[in-house]
Design an enzyme around this catalytic site. Structure first.
Site, PDB file in Angstrom:
ATOM      1  N   GLY A 175       0.633 -18.398   3.906  1.00 53.39           N
ATOM      2  CA  GLY A 175       1.297 -17.421   4.846  1.00 53.39           C
ATOM      3  C   GLY A 175       2.932 -17.589   5.142  1.00 53.39           C
ATOM      4  N   GLY A 410      24.377  -8.484 -25.865  1.00 53.97           N
ATOM      5  CA  GLY A 410      24.383  -9.158 -24.643  1.00 53.97           C
ATOM      6  C   GLY A 410      24.348 -10.294 -24.486  1.00 53.97           C
ATOM      7  N   ALA A 411      23.293 -10.926 -25.031  1.00 52.33           N
ATOM      8  CA  ALA A 411      22.965 -12.307 -24.829  1.00 52.33           C
ATOM      9  C   ALA A 411      24.165 -13.275 -25.604  1.00 52.33           C
ATOM     10  CB  ALA A 411      21.705 -12.830 -25.711  1.00 52.33           C
TER      11      ALA A 411
END
Lengths: 520, 106
Positions: A175, A410-411
């Site tokens: 929870g 991009g890496a």
């Protein structure tokens, strides 16, 4: 008032009350825990802390609730032990929930104790270790229990980036209770013992009709490999606490202190010939980046974080000449080391932790780019990939990149781009730095020549070779100053030590702001 | 109909031979067990008894540790090197500086 002779001796009274309170749920509760293969809250604290170093807080606190028969079910300590002690000499603050007392449920006073411990830890600048074994919110105390959780989450957030926070799940954690560990820096779980989920199998069955066991839903193996909610999986509680101690040995107590130092070991040597044979020059042949890491850092000692989650990136802690660093490496044995949604999340979070706690970053870069595909695009790989760029740009600890083999697109920018604020970029002689791999690049640049050729395959091969000659080496990048130094693999350790020494005391100013807006 | 009766005969003889052979085989195995197997069982029982006899307490510990290691019930040691922390904590110095500056402002 009874005569003085009949009054109990205050010292004896203190001893009796202390003994009773320390027993928490009593012998029966202790046996119940042991029967389930679990330790008690106090045994766990004893395992974590140095002998005789524990100072307990609020031992006599009890619930104030009288509703639903709670006045008859009071337990000294209200189901949680809090206090401070030392782990290998380092001050830490601890909370340990006791499932044997009121099911470890969190009520008003239980929460108050944890909140007070958190506030003391933040004043003292010392790490927090929370040991969770609880049935969740104490339903009898209603909204006061929820208010307690809210205070704990608030303090977790205030302490984030100020002091290291570690959560150890050694029982149920369900929870709302799950959000405290989720906010903290590291989550440890024990295989077969820890369970963490928002809604249990019964509710899932009722709502979605899905059949799932507790272990499949929220067991340690699932959270360490599939969801990534936990970072470390231990085989038993004892190993778990040893792993926590090891993790703490890499970390400073707070965001102002330096990380702890250790002596420089005899192994590995500064010039290590074993490194020459680890990385295959052929870009498509896989190797385990951890072999590289263990041959470079002190004693080959590497504490891998999130070892089973997003295996295409390896992150963890090691030491270089006695100084702790955060290590990042693309893993060619898994998805060829590409970046994807999960690995971006894993990497960005690790980078931000290291930045918050003054741990320099060392990248071993061998990355063909971001993983293509609709699943990734629809899943928001752009947003997740941007986290990596954001995290590295934001970080102002020393950032050192070693381009091991390929660094594309991009890496490349994320993991080794000078433009992102890297302090030192090193490369091996067979490193490839380009917008994309030679095959893809040649197909795009020379599309017309290849299409019009009598023998397209032959021309394609020639053009690929031409592109490779130009970019499949680190010298073009070095010519533009985008690679500082090209080294032989055997000199990796000495080169990284020099790079770290050069940048150890760097200062980098950032514009004043409340906080950045990382693409979450 | 001419070949039916020889067929039945042939099937009966074939099945009879097979069952007969199996019964003979069963008898042979029983005889072998009676004369050879019992001796071997006694011998192996003796061997087990001899092996089980502990020579020393140390041996038990070693065997238990080995079994634990292979059954993964023993906790592997986690290496934690000794570390040094700076006694002159920046946290404490910064806190003091902060307290002083707050006092100056008053």
């Amino acid at each position: 008032m009874p005569p003085e002779s009949e009054r109990p001796d205050p010292i004896d009274e203190l001893k009796a009350l202390t003994s009773k309170a320390q027993a928490l749920g009593g012998e029966a509760a202790r046996e119940r825990q042991h029967k389930q293969g679990k330790l008690t809250a106090r045994e766990r604290i004893d395992l974590l802390l140095d002998p005789d170093s524990f100072s307990e807080l609020n031992l006599f606190v009890e619930t104030r609730s009288t509703d639903f028969g709670m006045d008859a079910r009071r337990s000294p300590g209200d189901g949680v032990i809090t206090g401070s002690g030392h782990v290998n000499g380092q001050l830490v603050f601890v909370a340990s929930q006791d499932f044997g007392a009121l099911g470890g449920s969190l009520g008003e006073m239980h929460a108050e104790k944890i909140v007070k411990m958190q506030e003391l830890a933040m004043k003292a600048g010392a790490p927090i270790v929370t040991i969770l074994d609880s049935g969740g919110a104490r339903i009898q105390e209603g909204v006061l229990a929820l208010h307690g959780y809210a205070q704990i989450f608030h303090n977790n957030t205030q302490a984030s980036g100020v002091i290291p926070q570690i959560s150890i799940i050694v029982g149920p954690c369900a929870g709302g209770a799950v959000y405290s560990p989720a906010i903290t820096d590291f989550v440890f779980m024990v295989d077969g013992l820890s369970k963490m989920f928002i809604t249990g199998p019964e509710v899932i069955k009722a709502v979605t009709g899905e059949d799932v066991s507790v272990e499949e839903l929220g067991g340690g193996a699932v959270h360490c490999s599939t969801s990534g909610n936990a970072h470390f999986l231990a085989t038993d509680e004892r190993e778990c606490f040893e792993m926590v101690k090891k993790l703490l040995s890499f970390l400073p107590s707070n965001n102002l202190d330096d990380p702890p130092l250790s002596d420089t070991p005899e192994w590995p040597p500064d010039e290590n010939p074993e490194l020459d044979g680890i990385v295959p020059a052929e870009a498509t042949t896989a190797y385990d980046v951890r072999d590289l890491v263990t041959n470079v850092f002190d004693d080959g000692d590497f504490l891998e974080v999130h070892a089973e989650f997003a295996k295409n990136i390896v992150v963890g802690f090691a030491r270089l000449k006695g100084r702790p660093v955060g290590v990042v490496g693309n893993q060619p044995t898994h998805l060829a080391g590409v970046l994807d949604i999960d690995s971006s999340d894993k990497l960005a979070r690790f980078v931000r932790f290291c930045d918050a706690f003054n741990l320099p970053l060392v990248n071993f870069v061998d990355v063909p780019g971001y993983l293509p595909g609709t699943q990734q695009e629809y899943g928001g790989v752009i947003r997740h990939g941007a986290k990596v760029l954001f995290a590295y740009s934001e970080a102002n600890v020393p950032k050192i990149a070693l381009i091991v083999r390929k660094s594309y697109g991009g890496a490349y920018i994320a993991m080794s781009g000078f433009g992102l604020g890297y302090d030192r970029v090193l490369a091996y002689p067979f490193a490839e730095i380009a917008v994309m791999g030679p095959e893809g690049a040649a197909n795009i640049i020379f599309r017309r020549e290849i299409g019009e050729a009598e023998d397209p395959d032959k021309v394609r091969g020639e053009k690929i070779e031409e592109y490779r000659r130009l970019f499949a080496k680190p010298y073009t990048a070095a010519k533009y100053g985008l690679v500082d130094v090209i080294i032989e693999p055997r000199h990796t350790r000495s080169a990284l030590i020099r790079a770290l020494e050069m940048t150890a005391h760097k200062r980098e100013e950032r514009p004043e702001k409340k906080h950045g807006n990382i693409p979450l | 109909m001419d070949s039916f009766i020889p067929g039945i005969l042939l099937t009966t003889i074939g099945m009879g031979v097979v069952f007969g052979s199996l019964v003979v085989l069963m008898v042979v195995i029983l005889l072998l067990e009676r004369f050879v197997g019992s001796g071997r069982r006694e011998a192996s029982a003796d061997a087990v008894a001899q092996e089980a006899a502990p020579e020393s307490d140390d041996l038990d510990v070693v065997l238990a540790a080995a079994a634990g290691y292979f059954l993964e019930t023993e906790t592997p040691e986690v290496y934690v090197p000794p570390v040094r922390r700076n006694a002159n904590s920046v946290w404490a110095r910064t806190a003091r500086a902060g307290h002083l500056s707050q006092r100056r402002r008053r």
